[in-house]
Design a protein around this motif. Structure first.
Motif, PDB file in Angstrom:
ATOM      1  N   ASN A   1       0.834  -1.211   0.000  1.00  0.00           N
ATOM      2  CA  ASN A   1       0.000   0.000   0.000  1.00  0.00           C
ATOM      3  C   ASN A   1       0.867   1.260   0.000  1.00  0.00           C
ATOM      4  OD1 ASN A   1      -2.288  -1.546   0.060  1.00  0.00           O
ATOM      5  ND2 ASN A   1      -2.556  -1.430   2.272  1.00  0.00           N
ATOM      6  N   TYR A   2       2.006   1.177   0.702  1.00  0.00           N
ATOM      7  CA  TYR A   2       2.916   2.327   0.788  1.00  0.00           C
ATOM      8  C   TYR A   2       3.482   2.677  -0.600  1.00  0.00           C
ATOM      9  CZ  TYR A   2       6.881   5.149   2.365  1.00  0.00           C
ATOM     10  OH  TYR A   2       7.779   6.154   2.556  1.00  0.00           O
ATOM     11  N   LYS A   3       3.794   1.613  -1.362  1.00  0.00           N
ATOM     12  CA  LYS A   3       4.304   1.828  -2.735  1.00  0.00           C
ATOM     13  C   LYS A   3       3.274   2.536  -3.610  1.00  0.00           C
ATOM     14  CE  LYS A   3       7.304  -2.263  -2.890  1.00  0.00           C
ATOM     15  NZ  LYS A   3       7.389  -3.632  -3.421  1.00  0.00           N
ATOM     16  N   ARG A   4       1.997   2.232  -3.334  1.00  0.00           N
ATOM     17  CA  ARG A   4       0.930   2.835  -4.148  1.00  0.00           C
ATOM     18  C   ARG A   4       0.420   4.143  -3.527  1.00  0.00           C
ATOM     19  NH1 ARG A   4      -0.944  -2.678  -4.207  1.00  0.00           N
ATOM     20  NH2 ARG A   4      -2.536  -2.116  -2.684  1.00  0.00           N
ATOM     21  N   HIS A   5       1.142   4.637  -2.497  1.00  0.00           N
ATOM     22  CA  HIS A   5       0.769   5.874  -1.788  1.00  0.00           C
ATOM     23  C   HIS A   5      -0.643   5.795  -1.209  1.00  0.00           C
ATOM     24  CE1 HIS A   5       4.340   7.544  -3.643  1.00  0.00           C
ATOM     25  NE2 HIS A   5       3.876   7.198  -4.842  1.00  0.00           N
ATOM     26  N   GLU A   6      -0.996   4.589  -0.687  1.00  0.00           N
ATOM     27  CA  GLU A   6      -2.340   4.415  -0.136  1.00  0.00           C
ATOM     28  C   GLU A   6      -2.275   4.111   1.358  1.00  0.00           C
ATOM     29  OE1 GLU A   6      -4.061   1.253  -2.335  1.00  0.00           O
ATOM     30  OE2 GLU A   6      -4.065   2.330  -4.244  1.00  0.00           O
ATOM     31  N   LEU A   7      -1.277   4.638   2.036  1.00  0.00           N
ATOM     32  CA  LEU A   7      -1.094   4.298   3.452  1.00  0.00           C
ATOM     33  C   LEU A   7      -1.545   5.460   4.326  1.00  0.00           C
ATOM     34  CD1 LEU A   7       0.011   1.618   4.524  1.00  0.00           C
ATOM     35  CD2 LEU A   7       2.152   2.775   5.015  1.00  0.00           C
ATOM     36  N   SER A   8      -2.500   5.201   5.207  1.00  0.00           N
ATOM     37  CA  SER A   8      -2.983   6.241   6.122  1.00  0.00           C
ATOM     38  C   SER A   8      -1.946   6.477   7.212  1.00  0.00           C
ATOM     39  CB  SER A   8      -4.308   5.810   6.764  1.00  0.00           C
ATOM     40  OG  SER A   8      -4.079   4.691   7.618  1.00  0.00           O
ATOM     41  N   LYS A   9      -2.144   7.549   7.977  1.00  0.00           N
ATOM     42  CA  LYS A   9      -1.190   7.886   9.047  1.00  0.00           C
ATOM     43  C   LYS A   9      -1.144   6.764  10.092  1.00  0.00           C
ATOM     44  CE  LYS A   9       0.283  11.837  11.814  1.00  0.00           C
ATOM     45  NZ  LYS A   9       0.775  11.069  12.949  1.00  0.00           N
ATOM     46  N   SER A  10      -2.318   6.223  10.433  1.00  0.00           N
ATOM     47  CA  SER A  10      -2.348   5.162  11.451  1.00  0.00           C
ATOM     48  C   SER A  10      -1.649   3.897  10.941  1.00  0.00           C
ATOM     49  CB  SER A  10      -3.787   4.828  11.857  1.00  0.00           C
ATOM     50  OG  SER A  10      -4.498   4.281  10.765  1.00  0.00           O
ATOM     51  N   ASP A  11      -1.818   3.602   9.627  1.00  0.00           N
ATOM     52  CA  ASP A  11      -1.128   2.442   9.050  1.00  0.00           C
ATOM     53  C   ASP A  11       0.383   2.653   9.004  1.00  0.00           C
ATOM     54  OD1 ASP A  11      -3.350   0.922   8.728  1.00  0.00           O
ATOM     55  OD2 ASP A  11      -3.628   1.336   6.590  1.00  0.00           O
ATOM     56  N   GLN A  12       0.789   3.906   8.780  1.00  0.00           N
ATOM     57  CA  GLN A  12       2.229   4.219   8.792  1.00  0.00           C
ATOM     58  C   GLN A  12       2.808   3.964  10.189  1.00  0.00           C
ATOM     59  OE1 GLN A  12       3.364   8.029   7.084  1.00  0.00           O
ATOM     60  NE2 GLN A  12       1.738   7.871   5.529  1.00  0.00           N
ATOM     61  N   GLU A  13       2.036   4.348  11.206  1.00  0.00           N
ATOM     62  CA  GLU A  13       2.480   4.120  12.591  1.00  0.00           C
ATOM     63  C   GLU A  13       2.545   2.612  12.890  1.00  0.00           C
ATOM     64  OE1 GLU A  13      -0.351   6.342  14.838  1.00  0.00           O
ATOM     65  OE2 GLU A  13       0.597   8.287  14.430  1.00  0.00           O
ATOM     66  N   THR A  14       1.543   1.885  12.379  1.00  0.00           N
ATOM     67  CA  THR A  14       1.546   0.421  12.559  1.00  0.00           C
ATOM     68  C   THR A  14       2.769  -0.201  11.894  1.00  0.00           C
ATOM     69  OG1 THR A  14      -0.880   0.365  12.587  1.00  0.00           O
ATOM     70  CG2 THR A  14       0.244  -1.713  12.123  1.00  0.00           C
ATOM     71  N   LEU A  15       3.080   0.257  10.679  1.00  0.00           N
ATOM     72  CA  LEU A  15       4.241  -0.240   9.944  1.00  0.00           C
ATOM     73  C   LEU A  15       5.527   0.009  10.722  1.00  0.00           C
ATOM     74  CD1 LEU A  15       5.400  -1.488   7.345  1.00  0.00           C
ATOM     75  CD2 LEU A  15       5.401   0.803   6.344  1.00  0.00           C
ATOM     76  N   GLN A  16       5.639   1.215  11.279  1.00  0.00           N
ATOM     77  CA  GLN A  16       6.826   1.565  12.066  1.00  0.00           C
ATOM     78  C   GLN A  16       6.946   0.669  13.307  1.00  0.00           C
ATOM     79  OE1 GLN A  16       9.093   3.701  11.030  1.00  0.00           O
ATOM     80  NE2 GLN A  16      10.402   3.401  12.823  1.00  0.00           N
ATOM     81  N   ALA A  17       5.794   0.430  13.963  1.00  0.00           N
ATOM     82  CA  ALA A  17       5.788  -0.418  15.174  1.00  0.00           C
ATOM     83  C   ALA A  17       6.187  -1.853  14.836  1.00  0.00           C
ATOM     84  CB  ALA A  17       4.407  -0.387  15.818  1.00  0.00           C
ATOM     85  N   LEU A  18       5.670  -2.351  13.713  1.00  0.00           N
ATOM     86  CA  LEU A  18       6.023  -3.708  13.279  1.00  0.00           C
ATOM     87  C   LEU A  18       7.506  -3.822  12.974  1.00  0.00           C
ATOM     88  CD1 LEU A  18       2.992  -4.456  10.928  1.00  0.00           C
ATOM     89  CD2 LEU A  18       3.568  -5.756  12.982  1.00  0.00           C
ATOM     90  N   PHE A  19       8.034  -2.801  12.316  1.00  0.00           N
ATOM     91  CA  PHE A  19       9.463  -2.779  11.990  1.00  0.00           C
ATOM     92  C   PHE A  19      10.315  -2.831  13.266  1.00  0.00           C
ATOM     93  CE2 PHE A  19      13.222   0.026  11.655  1.00  0.00           C
ATOM     94  CZ  PHE A  19      14.007  -0.778  10.844  1.00  0.00           C
TER      95      PHE A  19
END
Length: 265
Positions: free
Chosen positions: A221-239
């Motif tokens: 989703n990030y590649k397609r620029h379809e990532l919301s702010k909350s999903d970005q935070e989730t991605l960071q937490a997972l990383f």
């Protein structure tokens, strides 16, 4: 309920083992388990009570020191005594159940000689005439019965210890049986540590796998620029979580060098 189901004639070892696993996984496990088991052991249905006693003995064998500390308290011992005492359930408990409860308490006086309360409880039963004589338990049955084991159990793979144990258990000398007790305790402890390692490895690999799968979805989703702010935070937490798990995975891998299947995973 499944492990003590009175409608099932044979022991359900799968359920019993899962019950033990739950006891080990929960900080309150031993306390809650014994509360439940006491209720089942006092059941008017003979088969339910006998199944519950099998579960109890298997927990003693599999659930370690925290469980042993709880069975050695009067709070639980009194619940077992009620099954034998004519003041409580002794008048209607079956002879088979009462005999088994007596054997269990007696075996614990041998298995846990340092636990004064267990010895006191058993001596009290003898003084009151509830137990007329020590049960004739075969010497190799004094210890809690081993639960079903995997083929690579320490009891099976360590041939030297297994032979020594077999020889000690056949002996009529008290010191040999005490040595057998000590050896079984050390082997069970080794088995529990081995089992805990396997469980930790399986759980860690599962968590890593789930995290990576979720990260892949978010990155698409990030590649397609379809990532919301909350999903970005989730991605960071997972990383960040995966970064913390990385050194643990390396350590777990180093512990499984002799297990190709585990190392492959």
């Amino acid at each position: 309920d499944k492990a003590t189901d009175p409608s099932v004639p044979e022991e359900n070892w799968d359920c019993i083992q899962r019950f033990c696993d739950q006891v080990n996984a929960d900080i309150e496990g031993p306390l809650l388990a014994l509360r439940l088991l006491a209720h089942k052991i006092q059941s008017p249905q003979e088969s339910e009570a006998l199944h519950a006693l099998t579960v109890l003995e298997t927990c003693v064998n599999n659930c370690g020191e925290r469980f042993h500390n709880e069975i050695a308290k009067f709070r639980f011992l009194n619940e077992l005594i009620k099954v034998l005492s004519p003041k409580y359930y002794g008048t209607w408990s079956s002879e088979k159940v009462k005999s088994r409860v007596t054997e269990v308490i007696f075996s614990w006086t041998v298995w846990f000689p340092q636990e004064v309360k267990i010895r006191d409880a058993y001596q009290m039963l003898k003084k009151q005439g509830i137990v007329k004589e020590d049960p004739k338990v075969p010497e190799d049955k004094i210890l809690p019965p081993p639960s079903p084991r995997s083929q690579n159990s320490i009891f099976d793979t360590d041939e030297e210890k297994s032979k020594l144990l077999a020889r000690l258990l056949k002996s009529n000398h008290a010191e040999d049986l005490q040595a057998a007790n000590r050896l079984i305790k050390s082997m069970i402890k080794e088995e529990q540590e081995k089992s805990a390692k396997v469980s930790r490895r399986v759980n860690t690999i599962s968590e890593v796998s789930e995290n990576v799968t979720r990260m892949d979805e978010l990155l698409e989703n990030y590649k397609r620029h379809e990532l919301s702010k909350s999903d970005q935070e989730t991605l960071q937490a997972l990383f960040q979580r995966c970064e913390k798990l990385r050194p643990l995975l390396f350590r777990l891998a180093s512990e499984t060098v002799d297990d190709d299947e585990a190392l492959g995973k």
